[in-house]
Design a protein around this motif. Structure first.
Motif, PDB file in Angstrom:
ATOM      1  N   ILE A   1       0.901  -1.227  -0.075  1.00  0.00           N
ATOM      2  CA  ILE A   1       0.058  -0.006   0.157  1.00  0.00           C
ATOM      3  C   ILE A   1       0.821   1.171   0.032  1.00  0.00           C
ATOM      4  O   ILE A   1       1.646   1.433   0.837  1.00  0.00           O
ATOM      5  CB  ILE A   1      -0.959   0.046   1.055  1.00  0.00           C
ATOM      6  CG1 ILE A   1      -1.796  -1.335   1.208  1.00  0.00           C
ATOM      7  CG2 ILE A   1      -1.906   1.334   1.303  1.00  0.00           C
ATOM      8  CD1 ILE A   1      -2.518  -1.273   2.700  1.00  0.00           C
ATOM      9  N   THR A   2       0.840   2.208  -0.744  1.00  0.00           N
ATOM     10  CA  THR A   2       1.452   3.352  -1.001  1.00  0.00           C
ATOM     11  C   THR A   2       0.411   4.662  -1.166  1.00  0.00           C
ATOM     12  O   THR A   2      -0.711   4.297  -1.249  1.00  0.00           O
ATOM     13  CB  THR A   2       2.542   3.520  -2.065  1.00  0.00           C
ATOM     14  OG1 THR A   2       1.800   3.624  -3.241  1.00  0.00           O
ATOM     15  CG2 THR A   2       3.016   2.090  -2.241  1.00  0.00           C
ATOM     16  N   GLY A   3       1.181   5.761  -1.067  1.00  0.00           N
ATOM     17  CA  GLY A   3       0.192   6.871  -1.203  1.00  0.00           C
ATOM     18  C   GLY A   3      -0.270   6.938  -2.861  1.00  0.00           C
ATOM     19  O   GLY A   3      -1.052   7.857  -3.353  1.00  0.00           O
ATOM     20  N   GLY A   4       0.217   6.207  -3.865  1.00  0.00           N
ATOM     21  CA  GLY A   4      -0.296   5.978  -5.161  1.00  0.00           C
ATOM     22  C   GLY A   4       0.121   7.015  -5.936  1.00  0.00           C
ATOM     23  O   GLY A   4      -0.123   6.995  -7.219  1.00  0.00           O
ATOM     24  N   GLY A   5       0.871   7.845  -5.568  1.00  0.00           N
ATOM     25  CA  GLY A   5       1.887   8.876  -6.410  1.00  0.00           C
ATOM     26  C   GLY A   5       2.856   8.632  -7.103  1.00  0.00           C
ATOM     27  O   GLY A   5       3.256   7.121  -7.301  1.00  0.00           O
ATOM     28  N   PRO A   6       3.916   9.472  -7.684  1.00  0.00           N
ATOM     29  CA  PRO A   6       4.835   9.346  -8.453  1.00  0.00           C
ATOM     30  C   PRO A   6       6.119   9.200  -7.445  1.00  0.00           C
ATOM     31  O   PRO A   6       5.959   8.862  -6.111  1.00  0.00           O
ATOM     32  CB  PRO A   6       5.161  10.388  -9.287  1.00  0.00           C
ATOM     33  CG  PRO A   6       4.526  11.670  -8.249  1.00  0.00           C
ATOM     34  CD  PRO A   6       3.258  10.813  -7.544  1.00  0.00           C
ATOM     35  N   GLY A   7       7.271   9.109  -8.144  1.00  0.00           N
ATOM     36  CA  GLY A   7       8.637   8.885  -7.218  1.00  0.00           C
ATOM     37  C   GLY A   7       8.805   7.332  -6.695  1.00  0.00           C
ATOM     38  O   GLY A   7       8.268   6.540  -7.208  1.00  0.00           O
ATOM     39  N   THR A   8       9.124   7.439  -5.151  1.00  0.00           N
ATOM     40  CA  THR A   8       9.217   6.141  -4.650  1.00  0.00           C
ATOM     41  C   THR A   8       7.963   5.730  -4.549  1.00  0.00           C
ATOM     42  O   THR A   8       7.981   4.261  -4.607  1.00  0.00           O
ATOM     43  CB  THR A   8       9.834   6.535  -3.065  1.00  0.00           C
ATOM     44  OG1 THR A   8      11.020   7.465  -3.324  1.00  0.00           O
ATOM     45  CG2 THR A   8       9.940   5.222  -2.403  1.00  0.00           C
ATOM     46  N   MET A   9       6.750   6.144  -4.485  1.00  0.00           N
ATOM     47  CA  MET A   9       5.577   5.355  -4.274  1.00  0.00           C
ATOM     48  C   MET A   9       5.621   4.525  -5.460  1.00  0.00           C
ATOM     49  O   MET A   9       5.063   3.326  -5.488  1.00  0.00           O
ATOM     50  CB  MET A   9       4.556   6.333  -3.993  1.00  0.00           C
ATOM     51  CG  MET A   9       4.387   7.180  -2.573  1.00  0.00           C
ATOM     52  SD  MET A   9       2.978   8.283  -2.435  1.00  0.00           S
ATOM     53  CE  MET A   9       3.777   9.637  -3.298  1.00  0.00           C
ATOM     54  N   GLU A  10       5.582   5.309  -6.610  1.00  0.00           N
ATOM     55  CA  GLU A  10       5.447   4.543  -7.789  1.00  0.00           C
ATOM     56  C   GLU A  10       6.507   3.176  -8.208  1.00  0.00           C
ATOM     57  O   GLU A  10       6.037   2.406  -8.582  1.00  0.00           O
ATOM     58  CB  GLU A  10       5.719   5.498  -9.137  1.00  0.00           C
ATOM     59  CG  GLU A  10       5.745   4.888 -10.532  1.00  0.00           C
ATOM     60  CD  GLU A  10       6.267   5.923 -11.633  1.00  0.00           C
ATOM     61  OE1 GLU A  10       5.517   6.751 -11.893  1.00  0.00           O
ATOM     62  OE2 GLU A  10       7.410   5.757 -11.905  1.00  0.00           O
ATOM     63  N   ALA A  11       7.605   3.529  -7.688  1.00  0.00           N
ATOM     64  CA  ALA A  11       8.704   2.450  -7.429  1.00  0.00           C
ATOM     65  C   ALA A  11       7.995   1.080  -6.956  1.00  0.00           C
ATOM     66  O   ALA A  11       8.272   0.092  -7.535  1.00  0.00           O
ATOM     67  CB  ALA A  11       9.728   2.952  -7.241  1.00  0.00           C
ATOM     68  N   VAL A  12       7.584   1.568  -5.794  1.00  0.00           N
ATOM     69  CA  VAL A  12       7.111   0.272  -5.086  1.00  0.00           C
ATOM     70  C   VAL A  12       5.917  -0.420  -5.670  1.00  0.00           C
ATOM     71  O   VAL A  12       5.823  -1.710  -5.718  1.00  0.00           O
ATOM     72  CB  VAL A  12       6.754   0.732  -3.369  1.00  0.00           C
ATOM     73  CG1 VAL A  12       6.106  -0.333  -2.621  1.00  0.00           C
ATOM     74  CG2 VAL A  12       8.102   1.234  -2.877  1.00  0.00           C
ATOM     75  N   ASN A  13       5.004   0.418  -6.056  1.00  0.00           N
ATOM     76  CA  ASN A  13       3.776  -0.186  -6.945  1.00  0.00           C
ATOM     77  C   ASN A  13       4.155  -0.940  -8.016  1.00  0.00           C
ATOM     78  O   ASN A  13       3.801  -2.020  -8.355  1.00  0.00           O
ATOM     79  CB  ASN A  13       2.869   0.909  -7.056  1.00  0.00           C
ATOM     80  CG  ASN A  13       1.908   1.451  -5.943  1.00  0.00           C
ATOM     81  OD1 ASN A  13       2.136   2.694  -5.814  1.00  0.00           O
ATOM     82  ND2 ASN A  13       1.338   0.673  -5.395  1.00  0.00           N
TER      83      ASN A  13
END
Length: 273
Positions: free
Chosen positions: A124-136
């Motif tokens: 679960i991430t904040g769904g945004g770009p950057g590191t969140m995008e990388a994890v997704n």
């Protein structure tokens, strides 16, 4: 018939207004609005609730009032709970929206997402770009469940393309509830104010036992070491937190080590549920 009663003089009376009988002080006229009774100067307008609901004319300021916001907040909780209720074991990963795709932190985020997905864990991430995008992205490309919980901001681009299950929120506190409710561990990659807020809120919820003892992994020694040292050497040393609170934090650079901590948390959670 129009549903109104026949008056003594042949006219039809509004059933929401009860006629006075006897002395006015003993039986004053009144208007009922659902369970509410209005008398004297509080009787106000003669339209009914249904009439006002179905009449599309009039000002629209009401959609910005606090009672209407309460309904929106309620709807966000309902949508979030409904969308995430059947999510399996999950880890919430926090991190910066400003990490470029060619940065090492982006590669680390992808490896972390992939490794968590390999254990059967949703991310679960904040769904945004950057590191969140990388994890997704890492989780999605590894065949895992990639979840993004977005937030309405004036400068964000919306959910990243590697979110498989996404929910957008208007309110931070509703979104934060979803971050916590459906996770058994938290991992914080390098980030800014938002990541700091999420880090310390997670720690506070665990410390105060609002959630059971979840580990909080600070991933990236070079980024987090200074903060960790301050927490240990200042907060802990001065007695503002105890040994147990300091023990909630796990500082690492290694993806396998982070995943091990998460798996141990799952095992402990399963043992008590």
């Amino acid at each position: 018939m129009d549903g109104r009663q026949q008056g003594p003089d042949g006219d039809r009376t509004d059933p929401n207004v009860l006629p006075a009988e006897g002395l006015a002080d003993e039986h004053p006229d009144e208007r009922r609005q659902g369970p509410v009774v209005l008398r004297r100067s509080r009787m106000g307008e003669s339209s009914t609730t249904d009439q006002r609901l179905l009449d599309s004319r009039g000002p629209t300021d009401w959609v910005h009032t606090d009672p209407w916001r309460v309904l929106r907040i309620q709807a966000e909780f309902v949508e979030g709970f409904g969308a995430l209720a059947e999510v399996p074991h999950a880890t919430t990963v926090f991190g910066s929206a400003r990490t470029p795709r060619d940065h090492e932190e982006y590669s680390q985020g992808m490896r972390l997402g992939s490794a968590l997905a390999g254990t059967g864990c949703a991310v679960i991430t904040g769904g945004g770009p950057g590191t969140m995008e990388a994890v997704n992205r890492g989780a999605s490309e590894a065949g895992g469940l990639s979840i993004g919980l977005g937030i309405e901001l004036p400068f964000e681009q919306g959910l990243n393309p590697w979110v498989d299950l996404g929910v957008n929120f208007r309110y931070f506190f509703t979104r934060k509830t979803m971050f916590v409710k459906y996770a058994q561990a938290f991992v914080c990659l390098p980030g800014g104010f938002g990541t700091m807020d999420e880090l310390f809120e997670s720690l506070t919820l665990v410390q105060t036992k609002k959630v059971t003892k979840f580990p909080v992994v600070m991933f990236g020694r070079s980024y987090w070491q200074g903060l960790y040292d301050w927490i240990r050497d200042t907060m802990h040393a001065s007695g503002k937190i105890g040994d147990q609170e300091l023990g909630l934090l796990h500082l690492t650079d290694d993806v396998d080590d982070a995943v091990r901590v998460v798996q141990e948390a799952y095992a402990a959670w399963d043992a008590t549920h």
